[in-house]
Design a protein around this motif. Structure first.
Motif, PDB file in Angstrom:
ATOM      1  N   CYS A  18      37.981   6.197   1.603  1.00 45.23           N
ATOM      2  CA  CYS A  18      38.027   7.223   0.564  1.00 45.23           C
ATOM      3  C   CYS A  18      37.956   6.600  -0.828  1.00 45.23           C
ATOM      4  O   CYS A  18      38.407   5.488  -1.055  1.00 45.23           O
ATOM      5  N   THR A  19      37.381   7.358  -1.732  1.00 40.93           N
ATOM      6  CA  THR A  19      37.081   6.845  -3.064  1.00 40.93           C
ATOM      7  C   THR A  19      38.315   6.399  -3.850  1.00 40.93           C
ATOM      8  O   THR A  19      38.330   5.276  -4.371  1.00 40.93           O
ATOM      9  N   PRO A  20      39.340   7.239  -3.972  1.00 40.44           N
ATOM     10  CA  PRO A  20      40.443   6.853  -4.866  1.00 40.44           C
ATOM     11  C   PRO A  20      41.100   5.540  -4.449  1.00 40.44           C
ATOM     12  O   PRO A  20      41.451   4.722  -5.297  1.00 40.44           O
TER      13      PRO A  20
ATOM     14  N   MET B 275      45.235   8.368  -8.567  1.00 37.33           N
ATOM     15  CA  MET B 275      45.056   8.188  -7.117  1.00 37.33           C
ATOM     16  C   MET B 275      45.946   9.142  -6.333  1.00 37.33           C
ATOM     17  O   MET B 275      45.586   9.619  -5.270  1.00 37.33           O
TER      18      MET B 275
ATOM     19  N   ARG C 268      39.752   3.063  -2.395  1.00 34.99           N
ATOM     20  CA  ARG C 268      38.806   1.947  -2.457  1.00 34.99           C
ATOM     21  C   ARG C 268      38.631   1.459  -3.896  1.00 34.99           C
ATOM     22  O   ARG C 268      38.737   0.274  -4.183  1.00 34.99           O
ATOM     23  N   GLU C 269      38.411   2.409  -4.792  1.00 34.29           N
ATOM     24  CA  GLU C 269      38.135   2.038  -6.179  1.00 34.29           C
ATOM     25  C   GLU C 269      39.432   1.851  -6.966  1.00 34.29           C
ATOM     26  O   GLU C 269      39.509   0.985  -7.846  1.00 34.29           O
ATOM     27  N   GLY C 270      40.427   2.677  -6.649  1.00 32.76           N
ATOM     28  CA  GLY C 270      41.674   2.627  -7.416  1.00 32.76           C
ATOM     29  C   GLY C 270      42.440   1.336  -7.211  1.00 32.76           C
ATOM     30  O   GLY C 270      42.939   0.737  -8.172  1.00 32.76           O
TER      31      GLY C 270
ATOM     32  N   LYS D  30      45.286  12.304  -3.818  1.00 36.39           N
ATOM     33  CA  LYS D  30      43.851  12.472  -3.602  1.00 36.39           C
ATOM     34  C   LYS D  30      43.321  11.643  -2.440  1.00 36.39           C
ATOM     35  O   LYS D  30      42.158  11.759  -2.080  1.00 36.39           O
ATOM     36  N   CYS D  31      44.156  10.779  -1.875  1.00 36.35           N
ATOM     37  CA  CYS D  31      43.647   9.840  -0.874  1.00 36.35           C
ATOM     38  C   CYS D  31      43.585  10.480   0.510  1.00 36.35           C
ATOM     39  O   CYS D  31      44.249  11.466   0.785  1.00 36.35           O
TER      40      CYS D  31
END
Lengths: 844, 432
Positions: free
Chosen positions: B350-352, B387, B354-356, B390-391
């Motif tokens: 998930c984006t948050p 984050m 991985r990037e967060g 949202k994960c």
């Protein structure tokens, strides 16, 4: 695909509100789809309406509330105004994974949700290279568009700390991966797993190192690979065909059709005027155009990449050629046509017209009309029979393979469906996934078997016998039945499959040309028709016979009155004048080349100088399919229209117009100005086409899912269909008689028996001009059984000499472990002299 | 090491080291319950006993075990039991001691669980580093087969059971039950969307009970001595004992099996011997790296360690891996450590997360190396807050806990001194 959009599922409606708009949608619909239906956009990246939801990208977070239910009374609690009390969850939820519920309240406009969208975009962009100015996707990029709509205006991530990754990773020869642009949404991997059933790409590693890799050798070994570039929501996946070729906003779009196989996939040709083409319009790419009854939003890679044969390159014919002193030299249209007319006049009834199956209905109509008016022969360049039967018991108005499901059946016989008609493979596979009983009958293993309830093997040559055995009403003791049928009737799988067929609500029978020549094909088509008639599966939508034709518009050829020749070499050889249009018999077979040489006067009409054209007395050029108007009739008997995308060379017209000009000189009046004019004549004179109008072909209906509009994020860059979904023909209405034909015993040979098979990537004239496909085009090959290869001590990949019908070719030997001993597969359009089963000698 | 001699339920080997051998365990009455259960008890009765005991999952979430077992879908077969032995939470080392030193009780617990949920196969999924332990377990499972305690037609009944061990490949995320199932199926270890939960859609899509090692080690004694007996320990809502893995700046680190409801003060100061060298306690991480930082004041030290009381401190009991932080620890360093860990272990699905985690780690590094300004601390907290909620799974949420709580509760540690070039130098002591 979610249950909500699948047919054959319950359609209980659920009421909810999204951004205060009330909506009723079928139970099982996902929140994002429900919103889409009423024009409310919940942004997504990983979600795609054709794929199972995964909830990975977190872009679709929305506030979802449900009515508070009193635990004791079980009733919805209300406030003072009598409105239901809504309980919202503490956290936002992903709209792509939550199914609608009665009384649900979905809110997307609150600050909380808007901020969540901004946050997720900010996260995505921290690792994204922001190289939009040089990115192929720029201009039609979901990430770009959604950033404009929901992103921050500033960047809080230190640019120098951006992750640096490889930007030119070839996943295969056709698809490049830019690892920096990838946002790990898994649309491509899920497409390959769920839709294409070629799980050849996947994720590797974890965290910020998570990356797409290919597991196959060669890389990304799938004929569906191009579709991943359409649904990729960023510029991570691009095709070698279009990569760095043009910017999306420079492109014009024209509705067209794929001309490679009988599915009739709807396409959009993207064109642009190019300096390097001398200011000419050039087709830059072929994109799918949504038609949920035909190709949905997909294209196979042949359809996508093998369009270059129509390109205006040095190989194209631009003016008439006339043989003078043994050489073909340029001539004016006037002189060439006058010569042709003179010779045709002289030939009288000895005129033979041979038409290729990739011509439009209009071309075929005029050609057949000319031949008939002159008392000549109107031949279709095809080795398959049954077009008369498909007109009687084929699919009729209102049929859609997407309607096949539980309780229905599909029989696929003598056909490697993915190789012969890829989209039908995909649609039959999906039918199996919806619960339809798929029966695959083929002498060797094919990919569709993975989804088959029954896999039936038979000996090459027994295809009609197998289908006859499936009819199920025969006793194996009937002495009049050939031994092959009797043996098959006793087979338990055949018996069970026969019962499944008899009991099916709807039944569609696909027959291909695996291992058959024209004679075998005729017996097979007849047997298939008998099966449908005998089990009562005719005359209703979603029932009937589908020929997996060897050419895109073979059905149209039959409908326009052309027929394949039982002995083409004899017919051509005996012709006083031969008019060969969009066909290359000399290129197909050395025997036919001799026949062309023997013919009196040969006129070849084509877009490129084929092997047959080299032998011609007059060569007439025609406009390519990209340059002209016309209609095709698909194997599902859907009449569809293609439109010109680029202008033709000066003076070049569609084939129908060239034919009409010859006809005019012979005193035969034919429409020569507009293809639609010919179409109107077809509608007036061909019964099945009665009443058809161009307007009807251009009608569109609301399609689900909503794809290809401004919101490229939802379904990808596939084009919305604004130019027409086509019209499916009615069946003739005559209930054809059950004419039982004794399936003949297959020819026996002393040595090895070669059988023709069709490969998607062949070395035919419509494929080889596309250089992009070359790395995937095999050389000439044959496939041997394990036993025969062992006996002859032939290793896989070894070069051998194969002799068929007196012609010897060097080929690569492949080994197919599902092949019976004594049988050799000989692919069509690879330079092997094969038209039907024949003897083959293989020497090392 | 042990707490009160003779009072263990899970770490009984500390009272009777012979339990680690098959003979010793049998001599102590081991597997009598197993035979009793297979020959005399219905699966439902086993489930009911565990339900009545109030046993809660020891993996971290504290979900009632008996209730989870009742959720198993009885219209879909076969059923599986999967033991989560992926013990990867930093500061957690309880399951390892159970499997190393009291393995037969653990295995009997697995077997009873399988019987209770009508499973004929159970998998023990161990983190890859436990390969030696897995080898021992394999031998022990072979021995059980030889003794006819596992296999076909057990004790003459129609019931059959097989156990298998499976080693992970080194990913923390595979401790998340659905990622564990993916990994066990041979796929990339990434969490699945939930619902559906494993009791309805688990291993190979079949109903599956996933439980932690410690949870299942409780089961033999609950069945043998009864739910009532078990409820004598701990509190009403958090019955039983719990192994507290104590580490960090404490005189006597190690595993302590104590009744749930024991206070932090009791564990750290009494059992753990307090903080060495007379230093003061500063903070407590209550659940390994996945914790907020609790301000270790008198109120915190007087708080009972159970599922209900810890949340009042803005923390969770979790897997009860208590990491003690003393006054000399700069939380900038600690936050960098935890963020680095989660950045390294994020699955990337998930984006948050991985990037967060990647972004946060960039910032914590800057802060640690004296290259940050005060606004970077604000940015760090803001990224963490963005984050939150949202994960896809708990990993991403956990990654923010130490960050946000440290900055909020220990603001002094995050005051960036003007001109302080390298904090890393000052932190040398931390790395020793």
């Amino acid at each position: 695909m979610t249950d909500a959009v699948k047919p054959n599922v319950e359609t209980t409606l659920v009421n909810l509100t999204i951004d205060n708009v009330p909506v009723s949608v079928p139970k099982g619909t996902l929140v994002v789809d429900a919103a889409k239906r009423i024009g409310i956009d919940i942004p997504v990246f990983c979600y795609h309406p054709k794929l199972e939801p995964v909830g990975m990208c977190r872009m679709c977070l929305v506030d979802i509330g449900l009515p508070a239910v009193n635990r004791e009374t079980g009733k919805v609690e209300t406030d003072k105004q009598g409105r239901p009390v809504i309980n919202f969850g503490r956290a936002l939820q992903t709209g792509c994974t939550v199914e609608v519920a009665e009384g649900m309240v979905v809110v997307g406009y609150t600050e909380k949700v808007q901020k969540a969208r901004q946050d997720v975009l900010e996260f995505l962009l921290t690792s994204h290279p922001l190289d939009c100015p040089i990115c192929d996707k720029g201009g039609e990029c979901p990430l770009q568009n959604l950033t404009m709509a929901h992103g921050r205006s500033d960047s809080r991530f230190i640019f120098d700390e951006k992750i640096k990754l490889a930007k030119h990773v070839p996943l295969g020869e056709m698809i490049f991966l830019d690892r920096e642009r990838c946002i790990q949404c898994a649309r491509c991997t899920r497409f390959q797993d769920e839709i294409a059933d070629d799980p050849v790409i996947g994720f590797e590693a974890r965290g910020r190192s998570l990356q797409i890799v290919t597991y196959s050798e060669p890389g990304f070994d799938s004929i569906w690979s191009g579709n991943t570039t359409d649904i990729c929501p960023v510029g991570a996946l691009t095709t070698t065909d279009f990569r760095f070729g043009a910017r999306p906003w420079e492109l014009q779009a024209s509705a067209s059709l794929c001309t490679h196989c009988p599915v009739g996939c709807n396409t959009t040709l993207n064109t642009r005027r190019e300096a390097k083409a001398g200011g000419e319009m050039v087709v830059k790419r072929v994109m799918p155009r949504q038609n949920e009854e035909v190709n949905e939003i997909w294209l196979c890679d042949k359809g996508r990449f093998a369009h270059h044969y129509a390109a205006k390159d040095d190989g194209r014919l631009t003016g008439p050629l006339v043989r003078r002193d043994g050489k073909l030299v340029a001539a004016t249209w006037e002189k060439a046509l006058a010569l042709v007319a003179e010779k045709f006049e002289g030939a009288g009834k000895g005129l033979v017209t041979l038409a290729g199956g990739k011509l439009t209905n209009e071309d075929l109509y005029n050609l057949a009309g000319l031949a008939k008016a002159r008392g000549g022969k109107a031949l279709l360049d095809s080795r398959m029979a049954g077009g008369d039967l498909t007109a009687q018991v084929g699919l009729s108005t209102g049929s859609n393979l997407a309607d096949l499901g539980k309780g229905d059946a599909a029989l696929v016989v003598a056909c490697d469906l993915e190789e012969e008609a890829p989209l039908w493979w995909l649609r039959v596979k999906q039918a199996a996934e919806r619960g339809a009983t798929v029966i695959v009958a083929n002498p060797r293993r094919t990919k569709l078997e993975r989804h088959a309830a029954f896999t039936l093997r038979y000996e090459y040559g027994h295809e009609a016998a197998l289908v006859t055995a499936l009819v199920g009403s025969f006793s194996p003791k009937r002495a009049d039945l050939p031994a092959a049928v009797q043996a098959l009737i006793r087979d338990k799988d055949v018996k069970d499959a026969g019962q499944a067929i008899a009991g099916a609500k709807d039944l569609i029978v696909f027959y291909g040309s695996e291992g058959t020549g024209l004679a075998e094909s005729a017996a097979l088509a007849r047997a298939c028709a008998n099966l449908l008639i005998g089990t009562g599966h005719i005359g209703r939508p979603n029932n009937g016979l589908v020929a997996v034709w060897d050419k895109a518009n073979a059905q149209g050829g039959w409908d326009m009155g052309l027929r394949p020749s039982a002995d083409l070499a004899a017919d051509l050889g005996a012709a006083k004048a031969a008019y060969i249009v969009a066909a290359d018999p000399a290129g197909d077979s050395p025997a036919l080349a001799e026949a062309v040489k023997a013919a009196g006067f040969v006129v070849v009409q084509d877009i490129r100088l084929s092997a047959t054209a080299e032998l011609a007395d007059v060569v007439l050029p025609a406009a390519a399919f990209t340059e002209r108007d016309g209609t095709f009739t698909s194997g599902e008997r859907r009449v569809q229209r293609l439109h010109p995308a680029v202008p033709a060379y000066a003076g070049l017209r569609g084939d129908f117009a060239v034919t009409a000009q010859i006809a005019a000189r012979l005193g035969v009046a034919q429409e020569k100005r507009l293809a639609t004019g010919v179409f109107n004549q077809i509608a007036a004179s061909v019964p099945a086409y009665a009443g058809l109008t161009s307007a009807a072909l251009s009608e569109v209906r609301e399609q689900w899912p909503v794809i290809g509009r401004g919101d490229v994020y939802y379904g990808g860059t596939t084009y919305d269909n604004k130019q027409g979904l086509g019209v499916q023909l009615p069946v003739s209405g005559d209930s054809p008689a059950l004419t039982f034909e004794q399936p003949a015993e297959p020819a026996k040979f002393k040595g090895l028996k070669a059988v023709p098979v069709t490969r998607l990537y062949d070395r035919g004239t419509t494929v080889t001009p596309s250089a992009v496909l070359h790395p995937r085009l095999p050389g000439a090959f044959i496939a041997l059984s394990v036993e025969d290869a062992d006996k002859m001590k032939i290793e896989p990949g070894q070069k051998v000499q194969a002799t068929l019908n007196g012609v010897t070719v060097e080929v690569e030997a492949h080994i197919d472990n599902s092949l019976a001993q004594g049988v050799v597969l000989a692919p069509r359009s690879f330079g092997l002299a094969i038209e039907g089963p024949c003897e083959i000698t293989v020497k090392k | 090491m042990s707490t009160v001699k003779g009072s263990h339920i899970l770490l009984r080997h500390r009272d009777n080291p012979a339990l680690s051998t098959f003979e010793g365990y049998i001599k102590d009455g081991g597997f009598k319950t197993w035979k009793q259960v297979v020959t005399r008890m219905t699966p439902e009765a086993v489930v009911n006993e565990v339900f009545d005991s109030g046993l809660r999952g020891r993996g971290g979430a504290g979900f009632p075990t008996g209730l989870k077992w009742r959720f198993i879908d009885k219209n879909n077969w076969p059923h599986y039991v999967v033991v989560n032995a992926d013990e990867s939470e930093p500061g957690t080392f309880k399951d390892r001691e159970i499997m190393e030193s009291n393995p037969w009780q653990f295995l009997e617990g697995v077997m009873l669980t399988a019987y209770a949920v009508n499973a004929n196969v159970a998998y023990i999924y161990l983190r890859g580093e436990f390969w030696m332990l897995a080898a021992e377990l394999d031998k022990q499972i072979a021995r059980l087969r030889k003794e006819k305690l596992l296999g076909m037609k057990l004790f003459g009944t129609d019931y059959e059971l097989e156990l298998h061990t499976h080693l992970g490949a080194g990913a923390y995320i595979c401790g998340e039950e659905t990622a564990l199932l993916e990994s066990l199926e041979g796929k990339l270890g990434q969490p699945r969307l939930r619902p559906p939960f494993p009791p309805s859609f688990g291993l190979y899509g079949k109903p599956t009970i996933v439980n932690n090692v410690e949870t299942l080690a409780n089961v033999p004694l609950i069945i043998e001595k009864g739910a009532k007996w078990y409820r004598k320990f701990g509190t009403e809502k958090s019955p039983g004992t719990k192994i507290f893995s104590l580490s960090g700046r404490v005189a006597k680190p190690g595993n302590y099996e104590l009744p749930l409801g024991t206070t932090y003060g009791d564990l750290i100061m009494t059992h753990g011997g307090g903080i060495p060298e007379g230093r003061k306690i500063k903070a407590i991480m209550s659940a390994g790296a996945s914790s907020t930082l609790i301000v270790a004041d008198d109120k915190a030290l007087a708080t009972p360690m159970d599922y209900e009381s810890v949340p009042a401190l803005g923390a969770q009991l979790g897997s009860a891996s208590i990491i003690v932080i003393d006054e000399t620890v700069d939380l900038k360093w600690l936050v960098d450590k935890t963020v680095h860990f989660f950045n390294h272990e994020s699955c990337g699905k998930c984006t948050p997360c991985r990037e967060g985690t990647y972004w946060m780690n960039n910032i914590t590094q800057r802060i640690l190396h004296g290259e940050a300004e005060q606004k970077d601390v604000d940015l760090l907290k803001d990224v963490a807050m963005n984050m939150k909620g949202k994960c896809l799974c708990a990993l991403g949420e956990f990654a923010t806990e130490a960050v946000v709580s440290s900055i909020e509760r220990f603001p002094k540690d995050f005051k960036i001194k003007a001109g302080a070039k390298t904090i890393a130098g000052e932190l040398k002591v931390m790395h020793d």
